[in-house]
Design an enzyme around this catalytic site. Structure first.
Site, PDB file in Angstrom:
ATOM      1  N   GLY A  58       0.858  -1.198   0.000  1.00  0.00           N
ATOM      2  CA  GLY A  58       0.000   0.000   0.000  1.00  0.00           C
ATOM      3  C   GLY A  58       0.884   1.235   0.000  1.00  0.00           C
ATOM      4  O   GLY A  58       2.036   1.179  -0.424  1.00  0.00           O
ATOM      5  N   ARG A  59       0.322   2.323   0.490  1.00  0.00           N
ATOM      6  CA  ARG A  59       1.101   3.572   0.497  1.00  0.00           C
ATOM      7  C   ARG A  59       2.410   3.415   1.266  1.00  0.00           C
ATOM      8  O   ARG A  59       3.464   3.856   0.815  1.00  0.00           O
ATOM      9  CB  ARG A  59       0.276   4.693   1.146  1.00  0.00           C
ATOM     10  CG  ARG A  59      -0.753   5.311   0.232  1.00  0.00           C
ATOM     11  CD  ARG A  59      -1.592   6.293   1.018  1.00  0.00           C
ATOM     12  NE  ARG A  59      -2.447   5.535   1.910  1.00  0.00           N
ATOM     13  CZ  ARG A  59      -3.768   5.417   1.747  1.00  0.00           C
ATOM     14  NH1 ARG A  59      -4.360   6.030   0.771  1.00  0.00           N
ATOM     15  NH2 ARG A  59      -4.475   4.691   2.584  1.00  0.00           N
ATOM     16  N   ILE A  60       2.330   2.803   2.446  1.00  0.00           N
ATOM     17  CA  ILE A  60       3.536   2.695   3.268  1.00  0.00           C
ATOM     18  C   ILE A  60       4.532   1.712   2.642  1.00  0.00           C
ATOM     19  O   ILE A  60       5.727   2.003   2.550  1.00  0.00           O
ATOM     20  CB  ILE A  60       3.183   2.299   4.716  1.00  0.00           C
ATOM     21  CG1 ILE A  60       2.318   3.398   5.358  1.00  0.00           C
ATOM     22  CG2 ILE A  60       4.460   2.083   5.544  1.00  0.00           C
ATOM     23  CD1 ILE A  60       1.721   3.035   6.719  1.00  0.00           C
ATOM     24  N   THR A 117       6.237  -2.788  11.465  1.00  0.00           N
ATOM     25  CA  THR A 117       5.765  -1.464  11.896  1.00  0.00           C
ATOM     26  C   THR A 117       4.263  -1.358  11.617  1.00  0.00           C
ATOM     27  O   THR A 117       3.720  -0.257  11.559  1.00  0.00           O
ATOM     28  CB  THR A 117       6.497  -0.318  11.154  1.00  0.00           C
ATOM     29  OG1 THR A 117       6.382  -0.542   9.744  1.00  0.00           O
ATOM     30  CG2 THR A 117       7.964  -0.248  11.534  1.00  0.00           C
ATOM     31  N   ARG A 132       1.002  -3.990  12.552  1.00  0.00           N
ATOM     32  CA  ARG A 132       0.243  -4.329  13.753  1.00  0.00           C
ATOM     33  C   ARG A 132       0.836  -5.614  14.348  1.00  0.00           C
ATOM     34  O   ARG A 132       1.146  -6.562  13.608  1.00  0.00           O
ATOM     35  CB  ARG A 132      -1.232  -4.587  13.420  1.00  0.00           C
ATOM     36  CG  ARG A 132      -2.075  -3.342  13.235  1.00  0.00           C
ATOM     37  CD  ARG A 132      -2.258  -2.557  14.551  1.00  0.00           C
ATOM     38  NE  ARG A 132      -3.066  -1.356  14.358  1.00  0.00           N
ATOM     39  CZ  ARG A 132      -2.587  -0.152  14.028  1.00  0.00           C
ATOM     40  NH1 ARG A 132      -1.288   0.027  13.850  1.00  0.00           N
ATOM     41  NH2 ARG A 132      -3.399   0.883  13.900  1.00  0.00           N
ATOM     42  N   GLU A 166       0.204  -4.329  23.891  1.00  0.00           N
ATOM     43  CA  GLU A 166       0.838  -3.017  24.057  1.00  0.00           C
ATOM     44  C   GLU A 166       0.219  -2.310  25.252  1.00  0.00           C
ATOM     45  O   GLU A 166      -0.998  -2.285  25.349  1.00  0.00           O
ATOM     46  CB  GLU A 166       0.654  -2.174  22.793  1.00  0.00           C
ATOM     47  CG  GLU A 166       1.392  -2.748  21.586  1.00  0.00           C
ATOM     48  CD  GLU A 166       1.214  -1.939  20.307  1.00  0.00           C
ATOM     49  OE1 GLU A 166       0.596  -0.857  20.341  1.00  0.00           O
ATOM     50  OE2 GLU A 166       1.695  -2.390  19.258  1.00  0.00           O
ATOM     51  N   HIS A 215       5.761   1.558  19.513  1.00  0.00           N
ATOM     52  CA  HIS A 215       4.753   2.001  18.532  1.00  0.00           C
ATOM     53  C   HIS A 215       4.951   3.477  18.143  1.00  0.00           C
ATOM     54  O   HIS A 215       4.092   4.313  18.395  1.00  0.00           O
ATOM     55  CB  HIS A 215       3.332   1.752  19.070  1.00  0.00           C
ATOM     56  CG  HIS A 215       2.314   1.566  17.965  1.00  0.00           C
ATOM     57  ND1 HIS A 215       1.268   0.667  18.039  1.00  0.00           N
ATOM     58  CD2 HIS A 215       2.183   2.161  16.750  1.00  0.00           C
ATOM     59  CE1 HIS A 215       0.552   0.742  16.926  1.00  0.00           C
ATOM     60  NE2 HIS A 215       1.090   1.634  16.139  1.00  0.00           N
TER      61      HIS A 215
HETATM   62  C1  GLV Z   1      -0.756   3.688  14.024  1.00  0.00           C
HETATM   63  O1  GLV Z   1      -0.394   2.567  14.270  1.00  0.00           O
HETATM   64  C2  GLV Z   1      -1.703   3.983  13.001  1.00  0.00           C
HETATM   65  O2  GLV Z   1      -2.430   3.086  12.560  1.00  0.00           O
HETATM   66  O3  GLV Z   1      -1.773   5.164  12.595  1.00  0.00           O
HETATM   67  C1  GLV Z   2      -1.206   3.664   4.695  1.00  0.00           C
HETATM   68  O1  GLV Z   2      -1.141   4.873   4.456  1.00  0.00           O
HETATM   69  C2  GLV Z   2      -1.254   2.549   3.725  1.00  0.00           C
HETATM   70  O2  GLV Z   2      -2.326   2.379   3.116  1.00  0.00           O
HETATM   71  O3  GLV Z   2      -0.250   1.840   3.524  1.00  0.00           O
END
Ligand code: GLV
Ligand code: GLV
Length: 338
Positions: free
Chosen positions: A161-163, A242, A244, A273, A292
């Site tokens: 995805g975006r990340i 990074t 979940r 957590e 986190h």
């Molecule tokens: C943090 O974990 C988020 O989902 O923004």
């Molecule tokens: C978050 O911004 C994602 O969709 O990866």
């Protein structure tokens, strides 16, 4: 009408709160810890809008007792696995999140963990700080704290995805080959740009030197990485999370680290957590842990607060919130208070 009421479950950066307060009467939970579920349940009955964090459990019980008065939940996070979105939609409650604005910060942090694990930064810091370097009696040694060279390795990205894409973009500078899994394929141009190949999970696990998780938590991704998957990874590989905590089976990971199935891990998220002190994951030198912090920069946290505000304000004005998670809700109820 008088201003609608919003309950904000924790202090968020001031500019966001200020923007919200122009349209809403804000009640802020100013404690460092989350409001207990019972408190949230009580509050939810007397408010029109709710700003939540991933540590707030917004289940169907809460949503159904708060609706129809409660009309919008503006989540201060990109992930929203703490919210029963299906139930919210059924009750005409809008749910929004904060995608996009935190992408670069999370990708940076992912890279910070990759390099920290590969080059043993935390171990090295401890080595200097605790006097071990001094006790060794030499300023430099050819065999001191050798690590994994990241340049030119194969990076496996689970969830493009975006990340995931922002992590891939940074990998270009390290001349890496990228393998990725996702429901969607990148365009051929993007695959070429990132030197990325769409593969199945099996191939990704077997061939990657670094495996990084960038998928949301859903019933499909729960414990996606368990014993079987960890055993497929190279013994020299490192695992980064990074996304979940629940995407990884923690017990399986502990076993993998104990028995050397993989070479190390960088973890920003956990099944539980905060992680309790003395947790098995804290005993490994080849694991770097963070509480986190993926999106934790001043710039990003402020942008997230502004996006939370933008969503609430758009709703107030009767417009579609910019980052609405459940667009189907618009068939149940239109935005606004008319
Ligand atoms: C943090 O974990 C988020 O989902 O923004
Ligand atoms: C978050 O911004 C994602 O969709 O990866």
């Amino acid at each position: 009408m008088s201003k609608p009421k919003v309950f904000v479950t924790r202090e968020i950066p001031e500019p966001g709160l200020k923007a919200i307060a122009e349209y809403y009467e804000v009640e802020l939970w100013d404690k460092y810890t989350a409001p207990p579920y019972e408190v949230l349940l009580e509050k939810a009955k007397e408010i029109d809008a709710l700003v939540t964090l991933l540590t707030d459990k917004v289940d169907c019980n809460l949503i159904s007792s708060a609706a129809p008065r409660l009309r919008i939940i503006s989540q201060y996070a990109v992930g929203y696995d703490n919210i029963d979105v299906e139930c919210a939609t059924k009750h005409g409650v809008y749910v929004t999140n904060t995608p996009g604005v935190l992408t670069e910060a999370v990708a940076d942090f992912t890279w910070a963990l990759i390099l920290a694990v590969a080059r043993r930064i935390v171990e090295a810091d401890k080595f200097v700080r605790e006097g071990e370097w001094y006790r060794k009696g030499t300023g430099w040694h050819p065999m001191m704290l050798l690590g994994l060279e990241v340049h030119g390795l194969t990076l496996g990205i689970i969830g493009m995805g975006r990340i995931g894409r922002a992590v891939a973009k940074r990998a270009v500078g390290f001349d890496m080959r990228i393998l990725y899994t996702d429901k969607y394929r990148l365009s051929p141009e993007m695959e070429e740009k990132f030197n990325a190949k769409h593969v199945d999970m099996d191939t990704l696990l077997r061939e990657s030197d670094i495996v990084s998780i960038h998928t949301p938590l859903t019933p499909e991704t729960y414990h996606l990485i368990g014993e079987e998957e960890l055993k497929k990874m190279k013994r020299t590989a490192i695992l980064i999370n990074t996304a979940r905590g629940k995407v990884i089976d923690t017990n399986a990971l502990v076993k993998a680290l104990e028995e050397g199935w993989i070479a190390g891990a960088g973890l920003d998220v956990f099944e539980e957590e905060p992680l309790p002190p003395g947790h098995p994951l804290t005993k490994f030198d080849n694991v770097v842990l963070a509480p986190h912090l993926g999106s934790a920069t001043w710039k990003t946290r402020t942008a997230m607060a502004m996006l939370v505000a933008d969503n609430l304000i758009a709703f107030y004005k009767g417009e579609k919130p910019p980052t609405l998670v459940n667009p189907e809700v618009m068939k149940v109820r239109s935005p606004g208070w008319k």
